[in-house]
Design a protein around this motif. Sequence first.
Motif, PDB file in Angstrom:
ATOM      1  N   LEU A 166      28.814   4.403 -13.074  1.00 20.25           N
ATOM      2  CA  LEU A 166      28.480   5.001 -11.784  1.00 20.25           C
ATOM      3  C   LEU A 166      27.093   5.635 -11.815  1.00 20.25           C
ATOM      4  CD1 LEU A 166      31.843   6.726 -10.780  1.00 20.25           C
ATOM      5  CD2 LEU A 166      30.964   4.494 -10.038  1.00 20.25           C
ATOM      6  N   PHE A 167      26.321   5.450 -10.754  1.00 20.67           N
ATOM      7  CA  PHE A 167      24.984   6.037 -10.679  1.00 20.67           C
ATOM      8  C   PHE A 167      25.027   7.560 -10.768  1.00 20.67           C
ATOM      9  CE2 PHE A 167      23.688   2.324  -7.651  1.00 20.67           C
ATOM     10  CZ  PHE A 167      23.633   1.462  -8.728  1.00 20.67           C
ATOM     11  N   ARG A 168      26.057   8.172 -10.253  1.00 24.09           N
ATOM     12  CA  ARG A 168      26.139   9.621 -10.110  1.00 24.09           C
ATOM     13  C   ARG A 168      26.495  10.348 -11.411  1.00 24.09           C
ATOM     14  NH1 ARG A 168      30.701  11.693  -6.426  1.00 24.09           N
ATOM     15  NH2 ARG A 168      30.361  13.551  -7.729  1.00 24.09           N
ATOM     16  N   THR A 169      26.855   9.624 -12.451  1.00 27.85           N
ATOM     17  CA  THR A 169      27.528  10.261 -13.585  1.00 27.85           C
ATOM     18  C   THR A 169      26.649  11.244 -14.345  1.00 27.85           C
ATOM     19  OG1 THR A 169      29.054   8.405 -13.817  1.00 27.85           O
ATOM     20  CG2 THR A 169      28.761   9.817 -15.748  1.00 27.85           C
ATOM     21  N   GLU A 170      25.355  10.963 -14.508  1.00 30.89           N
ATOM     22  CA  GLU A 170      24.521  11.915 -15.254  1.00 30.89           C
ATOM     23  C   GLU A 170      24.455  13.259 -14.517  1.00 30.89           C
ATOM     24  OE1 GLU A 170      20.107  12.370 -17.322  1.00 30.89           O
ATOM     25  OE2 GLU A 170      20.891  10.383 -16.797  1.00 30.89           O
ATOM     26  N   LYS A 171      24.354  13.226 -13.202  1.00 28.38           N
ATOM     27  CA  LYS A 171      24.356  14.477 -12.440  1.00 28.38           C
ATOM     28  C   LYS A 171      25.695  15.201 -12.620  1.00 28.38           C
ATOM     29  CE  LYS A 171      23.901  16.423  -7.785  1.00 28.38           C
ATOM     30  NZ  LYS A 171      25.144  17.216  -7.906  1.00 28.38           N
ATOM     31  N   ASP A 172      26.784  14.444 -12.563  1.00 27.21           N
ATOM     32  CA  ASP A 172      28.100  15.053 -12.766  1.00 27.21           C
ATOM     33  C   ASP A 172      28.207  15.687 -14.149  1.00 27.21           C
ATOM     34  OD1 ASP A 172      28.982  14.291 -10.250  1.00 27.21           O
ATOM     35  OD2 ASP A 172      29.841  12.410 -10.955  1.00 27.21           O
ATOM     36  N   PHE A 173      27.612  15.035 -15.134  1.00 24.72           N
ATOM     37  CA  PHE A 173      27.634  15.570 -16.498  1.00 24.72           C
ATOM     38  C   PHE A 173      26.983  16.951 -16.540  1.00 24.72           C
ATOM     39  CE2 PHE A 173      25.175  16.256 -20.390  1.00 24.72           C
ATOM     40  CZ  PHE A 173      26.192  16.289 -21.334  1.00 24.72           C
ATOM     41  N   PHE A 174      25.807  17.081 -15.961  1.00 29.34           N
ATOM     42  CA  PHE A 174      25.116  18.371 -16.006  1.00 29.34           C
ATOM     43  C   PHE A 174      25.835  19.425 -15.158  1.00 29.34           C
ATOM     44  CE2 PHE A 174      21.545  15.695 -17.511  1.00 29.34           C
ATOM     45  CZ  PHE A 174      21.272  16.398 -18.677  1.00 29.34           C
ATOM     46  N   ASP A 175      26.475  18.996 -14.072  1.00 19.81           N
ATOM     47  CA  ASP A 175      27.258  19.935 -13.270  1.00 19.81           C
ATOM     48  C   ASP A 175      28.457  20.476 -14.053  1.00 19.81           C
ATOM     49  OD1 ASP A 175      25.566  19.649 -11.126  1.00 19.81           O
ATOM     50  OD2 ASP A 175      26.854  18.235 -10.038  1.00 19.81           O
ATOM     51  N   LEU A 176      28.991  19.666 -14.948  1.00 18.34           N
ATOM     52  CA  LEU A 176      30.158  20.069 -15.737  1.00 18.34           C
ATOM     53  C   LEU A 176      29.800  20.919 -16.959  1.00 18.34           C
ATOM     54  CD1 LEU A 176      32.233  16.747 -15.778  1.00 18.34           C
ATOM     55  CD2 LEU A 176      32.959  18.900 -14.749  1.00 18.34           C
ATOM     56  N   LEU A 177      28.542  20.881 -17.375  1.00 18.61           N
ATOM     57  CA  LEU A 177      28.148  21.556 -18.624  1.00 18.61           C
ATOM     58  C   LEU A 177      28.587  23.021 -18.720  1.00 18.61           C
ATOM     59  CD1 LEU A 177      24.633  20.430 -19.937  1.00 18.61           C
ATOM     60  CD2 LEU A 177      26.857  20.320 -21.080  1.00 18.61           C
ATOM     61  N   PRO A 178      28.481  23.805 -17.661  1.00 19.64           N
ATOM     62  CA  PRO A 178      28.908  25.204 -17.781  1.00 19.64           C
ATOM     63  C   PRO A 178      30.376  25.365 -18.168  1.00 19.64           C
ATOM     64  CG  PRO A 178      27.581  24.899 -15.809  1.00 19.64           C
ATOM     65  CD  PRO A 178      27.872  23.540 -16.343  1.00 19.64           C
ATOM     66  N   TYR A 179      31.184  24.333 -17.936  1.00 18.21           N
ATOM     67  CA  TYR A 179      32.606  24.400 -18.277  1.00 18.21           C
ATOM     68  C   TYR A 179      32.873  23.969 -19.719  1.00 18.21           C
ATOM     69  CZ  TYR A 179      33.210  24.857 -13.232  1.00 18.21           C
ATOM     70  OH  TYR A 179      33.143  25.288 -11.926  1.00 18.21           O
ATOM     71  N   ARG A 180      31.842  23.504 -20.411  1.00 26.51           N
ATOM     72  CA  ARG A 180      31.988  23.029 -21.795  1.00 26.51           C
ATOM     73  C   ARG A 180      33.184  22.082 -21.918  1.00 26.51           C
ATOM     74  NH1 ARG A 180      27.543  23.129 -23.730  1.00 26.51           N
ATOM     75  NH2 ARG A 180      28.390  23.057 -25.850  1.00 26.51           N
ATOM     76  N   PRO A 181      33.157  20.996 -21.155  1.00 31.50           N
ATOM     77  CA  PRO A 181      34.352  20.147 -21.082  1.00 31.50           C
ATOM     78  C   PRO A 181      34.624  19.368 -22.360  1.00 31.50           C
ATOM     79  CG  PRO A 181      32.511  19.073 -20.007  1.00 31.50           C
ATOM     80  CD  PRO A 181      32.038  20.456 -20.359  1.00 31.50           C
ATOM     81  N   ASN A 182      35.900  19.173 -22.642  1.00 30.25           N
ATOM     82  CA  ASN A 182      36.323  18.147 -23.585  1.00 30.25           C
ATOM     83  C   ASN A 182      36.236  16.844 -22.797  1.00 30.25           C
ATOM     84  OD1 ASN A 182      38.159  16.184 -24.827  1.00 30.25           O
ATOM     85  ND2 ASN A 182      38.771  17.859 -26.175  1.00 30.25           N
ATOM     86  N   LEU A 183      35.332  15.964 -23.213  1.00 29.41           N
ATOM     87  CA  LEU A 183      34.925  14.835 -22.390  1.00 29.41           C
ATOM     88  C   LEU A 183      35.385  13.505 -22.969  1.00 29.41           C
ATOM     89  CD1 LEU A 183      33.124  13.849 -19.978  1.00 29.41           C
ATOM     90  CD2 LEU A 183      31.227  13.787 -21.615  1.00 29.41           C
ATOM     91  N   ARG A 184      36.032  12.716 -22.138  1.00 29.28           N
ATOM     92  CA  ARG A 184      36.246  11.307 -22.496  1.00 29.28           C
ATOM     93  C   ARG A 184      35.199  10.497 -21.748  1.00 29.28           C
ATOM     94  NH1 ARG A 184      41.486   8.832 -20.347  1.00 29.28           N
ATOM     95  NH2 ARG A 184      42.532   9.570 -22.231  1.00 29.28           N
ATOM     96  N   LEU A 185      34.477   9.658 -22.472  1.00 29.50           N
ATOM     97  CA  LEU A 185      33.448   8.821 -21.877  1.00 29.50           C
ATOM     98  C   LEU A 185      33.924   7.375 -21.880  1.00 29.50           C
ATOM     99  CD1 LEU A 185      30.569   8.775 -20.718  1.00 29.50           C
ATOM    100  CD2 LEU A 185      29.730   8.449 -23.037  1.00 29.50           C
ATOM    101  N   VAL A 186      33.937   6.750 -20.697  1.00 25.93           N
ATOM    102  CA  VAL A 186      34.345   5.359 -20.553  1.00 25.93           C
ATOM    103  C   VAL A 186      33.248   4.597 -19.812  1.00 25.93           C
ATOM    104  CG1 VAL A 186      36.780   6.026 -20.440  1.00 25.93           C
ATOM    105  CG2 VAL A 186      35.512   5.678 -18.319  1.00 25.93           C
ATOM    106  N   LYS A 187      33.338   3.284 -19.830  1.00 24.04           N
ATOM    107  CA  LYS A 187      32.400   2.481 -19.043  1.00 24.04           C
ATOM    108  C   LYS A 187      32.823   2.442 -17.583  1.00 24.04           C
ATOM    109  CE  LYS A 187      31.248  -0.635 -22.877  1.00 24.04           C
ATOM    110  NZ  LYS A 187      31.176  -2.049 -23.292  1.00 24.04           N
ATOM    111  N   GLY A 188      34.128   2.276 -17.323  1.00 20.20           N
ATOM    112  CA  GLY A 188      34.644   2.169 -15.962  1.00 20.20           C
ATOM    113  C   GLY A 188      35.328   0.838 -15.758  1.00 20.20           C
ATOM    114  N   ALA A 189      36.501   0.866 -15.116  1.00 20.31           N
ATOM    115  CA  ALA A 189      37.302  -0.353 -15.011  1.00 20.31           C
ATOM    116  C   ALA A 189      37.638  -0.754 -13.582  1.00 20.31           C
ATOM    117  CB  ALA A 189      38.613  -0.161 -15.794  1.00 20.31           C
ATOM    118  N   TYR A 190      37.121  -0.027 -12.596  1.00 15.67           N
ATOM    119  CA  TYR A 190      37.456  -0.337 -11.208  1.00 15.67           C
ATOM    120  C   TYR A 190      36.397  -1.234 -10.577  1.00 15.67           C
ATOM    121  CZ  TYR A 190      41.001   3.293 -11.603  1.00 15.67           C
ATOM    122  OH  TYR A 190      42.087   4.033 -12.010  1.00 15.67           O
ATOM    123  N   ARG A 191      36.788  -1.896  -9.519  1.00 16.30           N
ATOM    124  CA  ARG A 191      35.855  -2.758  -8.792  1.00 16.30           C
ATOM    125  C   ARG A 191      35.046  -1.890  -7.844  1.00 16.30           C
ATOM    126  NH1 ARG A 191      37.529  -7.415  -4.420  1.00 16.30           N
ATOM    127  NH2 ARG A 191      35.581  -8.578  -4.417  1.00 16.30           N
TER     128      ARG A 191
END
Length: 307
Positions: A166-191
Amino acid sequence: MNLDLAYRSFVLSVAGKKEVERLIKTRARGLVRRYVAGESLEEALKVAEALEGEGVHAILDLLGEMVKDEGEARAFQERILELVRAVALRPWPKYVSLKPSQLGLDLSEGLARELLREVLKEAEPRGVFVRLDMEDSPRVEGTLRLYKAMREEGFSLLGIVLQSYLFRTEKDFFDLLPYRPNLRLVKGAYREPKEVAFWDKRLIDAEFLHLGKLALKEGLYVAFATHDPRLIAEVKRYAEAMGIPKEGFEFQMLYGVRPEAQRRLAQEGYTVRAYVPYGKDWYPYLTRRIAERPENLLLVLRSLLGG
């Protein structure tokens, strides 16, 4: 269009036809057991037990998504609570995964928050980690809000997923940083439409590594969900070069896909988890697996011909 993405788009389009769904459900059920642990919780727990014997931990997931009414969402919640309580009694790592649309996200974010909150109230005191799966792009924003709301309420044993296509994912990543998330990173499987997602596998892979390295640099715990030997090797090289211990990240793969690679990574000292789905609502999950590799379509055709 990239051939891999063209193949995936074709398979997901065909699989959405009711006559194809009926054919696969009646003639290819034997193939389902390659990727799905069974229809019952008991069957899934037996698979998880066997994986533990091989050094691979299990992520248990009750299949089902995109519920249509509140009663169905509450019924899913009861089955998820049953899963949480069962996993809590096991001696091995306790880890479950669920989809926001199972809990009524499409109906109301308030309903999804209520039902997820009750799941987390049961899971967290029992030491059960809950991974909030990411679904298709229209549901990303609501899923992120749901995750943030639960973290702000104090729940810590909750993880989130980001999709590199997804184009938006890097922005979402930085938005989540303050929460120090346990992150699963995938490529994506939907159409996904080309307006919101990369359709070139090379770009998706590059984003996957870029986001993963960013997360490791930030000191986040990252679950790299991939079967790609090249990507796995690059993650291992990067972590070693940066002095990141094997305990600082993990690899996740799907049940039934490259089991020998899962065992090998575990023997090398990496944490490895297999995503173990179960339940009667297996068709959408199976079609996404078929869409990932042309070899999987050949398995379906053999199964159909063999009945």
